[in-house]
Design a protein around this motif. Structure first.
Motif, short mmCIF file in Angstrom:
data_model
loop_
_atom_site.label_atom_id
_atom_site.label_comp_id
_atom_site.label_asym_id
_atom_site.label_seq_id
_atom_site.Cartn_x
_atom_site.Cartn_y
_atom_site.Cartn_z
N TRP A 3 0.84 -1.07 0.02
CA TRP A 3 0.13 0.03 0.02
C TRP A 3 0.76 1.27 0.18
O TRP A 3 0.30 2.47 0.09
N TRP B 127 -6.54 0.64 -1.51
CA TRP B 127 -6.28 0.21 -0.25
C TRP B 127 -6.76 1.55 0.65
O TRP B 127 -7.06 2.48 0.27
N HIS C 166 -2.42 -6.32 5.32
CA HIS C 166 -1.80 -7.33 4.22
C HIS C 166 -2.66 -7.45 2.98
O HIS C 166 -2.08 -8.01 2.02
N GLN C 167 -3.93 -7.16 3.14
CA GLN C 167 -4.91 -7.51 1.83
C GLN C 167 -5.89 -6.45 1.48
O GLN C 167 -6.42 -5.88 2.67
N ALA C 168 -5.85 -6.11 0.33
CA ALA C 168 -6.64 -4.92 0.11
C ALA C 168 -8.25 -5.50 0.26
O ALA C 168 -8.51 -6.36 -0.08
#
Length: 248
Positions: A106, A154, A166-168
């Protein structure tokens, strides 16, 4: 410039930027070169720290310094202006620096988000001729040059030292950033329809009716149903100063 002097200056510049890869020029005391390195790097790091405080605090001192060192040593800026250094740093990250150096995914979007405020504060863009009371439906609505619709993968407005995803998320962050008459920059969240409308206004010159009809077609809604809601949205944007009126 004599060739020997040019060569010496180039060697000194290379050494000041990256002493690990570039030997110092002959005839200059090592202590003095160290002062130059510290002075130049310190100025760049200080300017970037002021422009990207969230990134600096999120990465922590070691990773932040390492990132600035790579930017300082490797990136070739397209402008000599210190006021545009933050934009060059954003370009550096958008070219894949975060991936290459194993930094958060991000990072480039957060850098752009932090850069926007300063960019709008310094912007000298002026609006073309317009009618503040123009018909927003049958005229051509004019988006303020100081109002920018933004979309990020993000959640950039939430990221910081205590939240680093850690993940969008499934849904993007849709934002509007604008500079008001009091010279303050304000951020606000946008609904998908509002963001799509502003993006359409930014991309092409059409009447408000044409913009709304295209949006209705894109979302498979009858245009007659969307027009009243869309007109109310246009008027609300004008009341906020996001729309200046219609082009003349």
């Amino acid at each position: 410039m004599p060739e020997a002097l040019h060569e010496q200056l180039m060697r000194m510049a290379g050494h000041v930027r990256d002493p690990q890869r570039h030997a110092p020029p002959p005839g200059i005391e090592a202590r003095r070169l160290a002062v130059y390195r510290q002075l130049f790097f310190g100025n760049v790091e200080s300017l970037l720290a002021g422009s990207f405080p969230v990134i600096r605090s999120s990465l922590g001192p070691p990773r932040w310094r390492a990132l600035v060192e790579v930017f300082y040593a490797d990136y070739r800026s397209q402008t000599p202006l210190f006021t545009e250094l933050a934009g060059e740093f954003v370009a550096f990250l958008e070219q894949g620096a975060s991936v290459a150096h194993d930094l958060p995914p991000w990072l480039a979007e957060l850098a752009h988000y932090e850069w926007v405020e300063g960019a709008l504060l310094l912007s000298d863009r002026s609006a073309p001729p317009h009618d503040p009371e123009g018909d927003l439906l049958d005229g051509i609505p004019l988006l303020s040059p100081l109002a920018w619709p933004l979309a990020y993968q993000w959640p950039v407005s939430d990221i910081g030292p205590d939240y680093q995803p850690h993940q969008a998320p499934a849904q993007p962050s849709l934002l509007l950033v604008r500079r008001d008459a009091d010279l303050k920059v304000r951020f606000s969240r946008l609904a998908p329809l509002a963001h799509a409308l502003l993006g359409s206004l930014q991309a092409q010159q059409s009447t408000g009716r044409q913009h709304l009809e295209r949006l209705a077609e894109a979302v498979a809604v009858d245009s007659a149903t969307l027009l009243p809601q869309g007109l109310a949205l246009l008027e609300n944007l004008r009341a906020q100063g996001v729309l200046l009126g219609t082009r003349v």
